[in-house]
Design a protein around this motif. Structure first.
Motif, PDB file in Angstrom:
ATOM      1  N   LEU A 126       1.121   3.794   3.510  1.00 40.30           N
ATOM      2  CA  LEU A 126       0.901   4.244   2.138  1.00 40.30           C
ATOM      3  C   LEU A 126       0.609   5.733   2.152  1.00 40.30           C
ATOM      4  O   LEU A 126      -0.277   6.191   2.873  1.00 40.30           O
ATOM      5  CB  LEU A 126      -0.251   3.479   1.480  1.00 40.30           C
ATOM      6  CG  LEU A 126      -0.499   3.741  -0.013  1.00 40.30           C
ATOM      7  CD1 LEU A 126      -1.134   2.525  -0.670  1.00 40.30           C
ATOM      8  CD2 LEU A 126      -1.408   4.960  -0.243  1.00 40.30           C
ATOM      9  N   GLY A 127       1.383   6.483   1.384  1.00 41.75           N
ATOM     10  CA  GLY A 127       1.166   7.920   1.267  1.00 41.75           C
ATOM     11  C   GLY A 127       0.951   8.279  -0.182  1.00 41.75           C
ATOM     12  O   GLY A 127       1.630   7.733  -1.064  1.00 41.75           O
ATOM     13  N   ALA A 128       0.022   9.173  -0.472  1.00 38.76           N
ATOM     14  CA  ALA A 128      -0.271   9.529  -1.856  1.00 38.76           C
ATOM     15  C   ALA A 128      -0.541  11.015  -1.994  1.00 38.76           C
ATOM     16  O   ALA A 128      -1.291  11.594  -1.208  1.00 38.76           O
ATOM     17  CB  ALA A 128      -1.475   8.733  -2.364  1.00 38.76           C
ATOM     18  N   TYR A 129       0.079  11.608  -3.006  1.00 41.18           N
ATOM     19  CA  TYR A 129      -0.159  13.016  -3.334  1.00 41.18           C
ATOM     20  C   TYR A 129      -0.930  13.070  -4.647  1.00 41.18           C
ATOM     21  O   TYR A 129      -0.465  12.589  -5.681  1.00 41.18           O
ATOM     22  CB  TYR A 129       1.164  13.767  -3.461  1.00 41.18           C
ATOM     23  CG  TYR A 129       1.028  15.106  -4.166  1.00 41.18           C
ATOM     24  CD1 TYR A 129       0.119  16.067  -3.711  1.00 41.18           C
ATOM     25  CD2 TYR A 129       1.801  15.398  -5.291  1.00 41.18           C
ATOM     26  CE1 TYR A 129      -0.010  17.283  -4.365  1.00 41.18           C
ATOM     27  CE2 TYR A 129       1.666  16.620  -5.946  1.00 41.18           C
ATOM     28  CZ  TYR A 129       0.754  17.548  -5.484  1.00 41.18           C
ATOM     29  OH  TYR A 129       0.607  18.751  -6.131  1.00 41.18           O
ATOM     30  N   GLY A 130      -2.129  13.654  -4.619  1.00 38.88           N
ATOM     31  CA  GLY A 130      -2.960  13.781  -5.811  1.00 38.88           C
ATOM     32  C   GLY A 130      -2.975  15.202  -6.317  1.00 38.88           C
ATOM     33  O   GLY A 130      -3.403  16.108  -5.590  1.00 38.88           O
ATOM     34  N   VAL A 145       3.956   6.658  -2.171  1.00 35.84           N
ATOM     35  CA  VAL A 145       5.060   6.018  -1.454  1.00 35.84           C
ATOM     36  C   VAL A 145       4.485   4.870  -0.633  1.00 35.84           C
ATOM     37  O   VAL A 145       3.545   5.063   0.141  1.00 35.84           O
ATOM     38  CB  VAL A 145       5.778   7.020  -0.522  1.00 35.84           C
ATOM     39  CG1 VAL A 145       6.875   6.306   0.262  1.00 35.84           C
ATOM     40  CG2 VAL A 145       6.364   8.177  -1.328  1.00 35.84           C
ATOM     41  N   LEU A 146       5.031   3.670  -0.841  1.00 36.94           N
ATOM     42  CA  LEU A 146       4.569   2.492  -0.115  1.00 36.94           C
ATOM     43  C   LEU A 146       5.712   1.933   0.726  1.00 36.94           C
ATOM     44  O   LEU A 146       6.829   1.726   0.216  1.00 36.94           O
ATOM     45  CB  LEU A 146       4.078   1.405  -1.073  1.00 36.94           C
ATOM     46  CG  LEU A 146       2.896   1.743  -1.982  1.00 36.94           C
ATOM     47  CD1 LEU A 146       3.395   2.331  -3.311  1.00 36.94           C
ATOM     48  CD2 LEU A 146       2.047   0.505  -2.256  1.00 36.94           C
ATOM     49  N   LYS A 147       5.444   1.683   1.999  1.00 39.48           N
ATOM     50  CA  LYS A 147       6.440   1.102   2.895  1.00 39.48           C
ATOM     51  C   LYS A 147       5.962  -0.269   3.359  1.00 39.48           C
ATOM     52  O   LYS A 147       4.779  -0.461   3.626  1.00 39.48           O
ATOM     53  CB  LYS A 147       6.664   2.018   4.104  1.00 39.48           C
ATOM     54  CG  LYS A 147       7.237   3.378   3.738  1.00 39.48           C
ATOM     55  CD  LYS A 147       7.532   4.192   4.987  1.00 39.48           C
ATOM     56  CE  LYS A 147       8.121   5.554   4.623  1.00 39.48           C
ATOM     57  NZ  LYS A 147       8.460   6.346   5.835  1.00 39.48           N
ATOM     58  N   PHE A 148       6.941  -1.199   3.485  1.00 34.65           N
ATOM     59  CA  PHE A 148       6.612  -2.573   3.814  1.00 34.65           C
ATOM     60  C   PHE A 148       7.262  -3.011   5.120  1.00 34.65           C
ATOM     61  O   PHE A 148       8.193  -2.370   5.614  1.00 34.65           O
ATOM     62  CB  PHE A 148       7.036  -3.494   2.659  1.00 34.65           C
ATOM     63  CG  PHE A 148       6.375  -3.150   1.359  1.00 34.65           C
ATOM     64  CD1 PHE A 148       5.176  -3.729   0.992  1.00 34.65           C
ATOM     65  CD2 PHE A 148       6.935  -2.198   0.513  1.00 34.65           C
ATOM     66  CE1 PHE A 148       4.549  -3.397  -0.196  1.00 34.65           C
ATOM     67  CE2 PHE A 148       6.319  -1.846  -0.678  1.00 34.65           C
ATOM     68  CZ  PHE A 148       5.117  -2.451  -1.035  1.00 34.65           C
ATOM     69  N   ALA A 149       6.764  -4.113   5.658  1.00 32.27           N
ATOM     70  CA  ALA A 149       7.236  -4.594   6.953  1.00 32.27           C
ATOM     71  C   ALA A 149       8.723  -4.949   6.936  1.00 32.27           C
ATOM     72  O   ALA A 149       9.381  -4.923   7.977  1.00 32.27           O
ATOM     73  CB  ALA A 149       6.406  -5.803   7.392  1.00 32.27           C
ATOM     74  N   ASP A 150       9.249  -5.306   5.759  1.00 29.49           N
ATOM     75  CA  ASP A 150      10.669  -5.670   5.676  1.00 29.49           C
ATOM     76  C   ASP A 150      11.578  -4.450   5.564  1.00 29.49           C
ATOM     77  O   ASP A 150      12.793  -4.573   5.390  1.00 29.49           O
ATOM     78  CB  ASP A 150      10.916  -6.609   4.489  1.00 29.49           C
ATOM     79  CG  ASP A 150      10.558  -5.987   3.135  1.00 29.49           C
ATOM     80  OD1 ASP A 150      10.183  -4.792   3.115  1.00 29.49           O
ATOM     81  OD2 ASP A 150      10.636  -6.691   2.118  1.00 29.49           O
ATOM     82  N   GLY A 151      10.986  -3.242   5.671  1.00 27.51           N
ATOM     83  CA  GLY A 151      11.778  -2.024   5.623  1.00 27.51           C
ATOM     84  C   GLY A 151      11.937  -1.434   4.230  1.00 27.51           C
ATOM     85  O   GLY A 151      12.486  -0.345   4.078  1.00 27.51           O
TER      86      GLY A 151
END
Length: 279
Positions: A109-113, A221-227
């Protein structure tokens, strides 16, 4: 429609009112079956008649101790106490619950505030100060509900196995005294504390930086185990989940550039310490 889209679309309407009606109806039915008045139930469980009335009319969500007390006083044999988990979930806004579900499944998980400190990094006092400033104004109960929801989301920072969290904070978010000087100092101290976690990286984007890939606003931006990669943006009255692969890729590209333009993690911690010393 993809699984993640289903989860978000289901959250477009807040369903907490349905849970509230069901719980309030059950409490009233059990009270009447026991032959008790609202004042009598209130006296038995340590609440005023006005609170009992508000709960039965669906105006207030009962707290766990209310349900436990009513369960015992009305002889409900655990049936009212069993509703505590449903009430706990309904206490949080639906979109927040669905976002929390996605966050809980993400491996990165990446976040720009760009306006304030990212929600997953906020102290309770900082979050409360933000919600108190909302216009039209929230009621005290709405403020409490939203603050509790934001704090509950932060449990993923302690999740096992640990996801990877990266945050880029605009310099102004570290200097704007949301809630006052004391609240800001506590918030800066909290950032330094969270940054010590090995799976968390916090970077600062200095105002003086000439190159800036995030001028279109804050995003996640959220990334998951299924790609799969999803994006999430908020602006004024809209909260949007971005599932289109091309659009999500654009947000991922921008976030990657932001991280390369921002101060390094080590420089960022030194910068936060400097701001703390000036606050």
């Amino acid at each position: 429609m993809a699984e993640h889209d289903d989860e978000w679309e289901a959250g477009l309407e807040d369903d907490s009112s349905a849970v509230l009606r069901a719980v309030s109806r059950q409490i009233k039915l059990w009270r009447e079956a026991a032959g008790m008045t609202q004042p009598e139930l209130g006296a038995a469980i340590g609440y005023g008649e006005e609170m009992v009335s508000a709960v039965e009319r669906g105006k207030r969500l009962p707290k766990p101790e209310f349900l436990d007390g009513a369960d015992q006083a009305l002889g409900a044999d655990g049936k009212l106490s069993a509703m505590k988990e449903d009430v706990k979930q309904a206490r949080y806004p639906k979109k927040v619950r669905d976002l929390a579900k996605l966050e809980a499944k993400a491996v990165e998980l990446g976040a720009y505030g760009d306006r304030n400190v990212e929600g997953l990094l906020q102290t309770e006092e900082y979050a409360r100060a933000l919600f108190v400033q909302r216009r039209p104004a929230y009621s005290e109960e709405e403020v409490d509900r939203n603050v509790a929801a934001r704090m509950a989301r932060q449990q993923i920072l302690e999740r096992q196995p640990t996801p990877t969290f990266t945050f880029v904070q605009e310099e102004v978010t570290l200097r704007r005294p949301i809630g006052g000087r004391v609240v800001l100092r506590q918030q800066l101290e909290h950032l330094l504390e969270v940054a010590q976690l090995r799976h968390v990286t916090i970077q600062v984007m200095p105002t003086a930086c000439e190159e800036h890939a995030g001028m279109m606003g804050g995003h996640r931006v959220l990334k998951f185990a299924d790609g799969k990669t999803l994006g999430h943006t908020e602006a004024q009255l809209t909260s949007r989940l971005i599932s289109d692969p091309k659009e999500a890729q654009i947000l991922e590209l921008r976030y990657g550039m932001l991280r390369s333009q921002a101060l390094t993690p080590r420089e960022s911690l030194a910068f936060i310490e400097k701001v703390l010393g000036e606050t």
